[in-house]
Design an enzyme around this catalytic site. Structure first.
Site, PDB file in Angstrom:
ATOM      1  N   GLN A  12       0.892  -1.123  -0.012  1.00 48.70           N
ATOM      2  CA  GLN A  12      -0.108   0.017   0.087  1.00 48.70           C
ATOM      3  C   GLN A  12       0.972   1.231  -0.152  1.00 48.70           C
ATOM      4  O   GLN A  12       0.897   1.970   1.020  1.00 48.70           O
ATOM      5  CB  GLN A  12      -0.916  -0.042   1.390  1.00 48.70           C
ATOM      6  CG  GLN A  12      -2.074   0.904   1.193  1.00 48.70           C
ATOM      7  CD  GLN A  12      -3.160   0.574   0.278  1.00 48.70           C
ATOM      8  OE1 GLN A  12      -3.462  -0.681   0.484  1.00 48.70           O
ATOM      9  NE2 GLN A  12      -3.803   1.601  -0.373  1.00 48.70           N
ATOM     10  N   PHE A  13       1.462   1.686  -1.275  1.00 52.01           N
ATOM     11  CA  PHE A  13       2.040   3.000  -1.228  1.00 52.01           C
ATOM     12  C   PHE A  13       1.524   3.963  -0.844  1.00 52.01           C
ATOM     13  O   PHE A  13       2.099   5.102  -0.377  1.00 52.01           O
ATOM     14  CB  PHE A  13       3.105   2.907  -2.488  1.00 52.01           C
ATOM     15  CG  PHE A  13       1.912   3.440  -3.683  1.00 52.01           C
ATOM     16  CD1 PHE A  13       1.860   4.570  -4.018  1.00 52.01           C
ATOM     17  CD2 PHE A  13       1.320   2.342  -4.458  1.00 52.01           C
ATOM     18  CE1 PHE A  13       1.074   5.055  -5.043  1.00 52.01           C
ATOM     19  CE2 PHE A  13       0.398   2.835  -5.347  1.00 52.01           C
ATOM     20  CZ  PHE A  13       0.245   4.192  -5.810  1.00 52.01           C
ATOM     21  N   THR A  14       0.141   4.013  -0.998  1.00 53.38           N
ATOM     22  CA  THR A  14      -0.604   5.327  -0.706  1.00 53.38           C
ATOM     23  C   THR A  14      -0.572   5.682   0.967  1.00 53.38           C
ATOM     24  O   THR A  14      -1.091   6.637   1.038  1.00 53.38           O
ATOM     25  CB  THR A  14      -2.087   5.129  -1.283  1.00 53.38           C
ATOM     26  OG1 THR A  14      -2.679   3.852  -0.639  1.00 53.38           O
ATOM     27  CG2 THR A  14      -2.267   4.690  -2.967  1.00 53.38           C
TER      28      THR A  14
END
Length: 144
Positions: free
Chosen positions: A78-80
């Site tokens: 989950q780079f967000t």
């Protein structure tokens, strides 16, 4: 590293219409890697999450660990979690590049497996559909 850990009664991740990973009772872990993260940070986060005691005991208190309830983990990259939200359109330059993020994502899952847990996962960088039945709900945010 950043992680959003949700206690679930079930969770799954689907890619292109096919279930990639699914668990029953356990943790859905949304995992983000930052540019300054290290193996030591990764190991510490895995240890904290694997020992988190948020499952109810016989008195209804959050006192049992993942091991005690024979739970599993579903880990989704989950780079967000590293979004810059200072404007209406978030930027993601604060997330680690894949050459750093992928090995730490894999290491996190390996460290959980070494502790005896079943670890299901998505696919790094893929467009995924994640479903979960939150239990409680109980959601814990980690930033190490």
């Amino acid at each position: 590293m950043r992680a959003v850990v949700t206690r679930v009664s079930s969770a799954s991740v689907t890619i292109d219409g096919a279930v990639e990973g699914a668990i029953e009772q356990g943790f859905l872990v949304l995992l983000g890697v930052g540019p300054d993260d290290t193996e030591a940070v990764c190991d510490k986060l895995a240890e904290k999450i694997c020992n988190l005691r948020v499952f109810e005991d016989e008195n209804g208190k959050m006192n049992r660990s993942l091991e005690q309830v024979e739970g599993a983990l579903l880990v989704v990259s989950q780079f967000t979690l590293y979004a810059d939200t200072s404007s209406r359109r978030p930027g993601f330059s604060g997330a680690a590049r894949p050459d750093l993020a992928i090995p730490l994502y894999e290491r996190f899952m390996d460290k959980c497996r070494e502790r005896g847990f079943v670890v299901e996962h998505g696919q790094f960088g893929a467009d995924m559909k994640v479903t979960s039945v939150n239990d409680g709900p109980v959601t814990i945010l980690y930033e190490i």
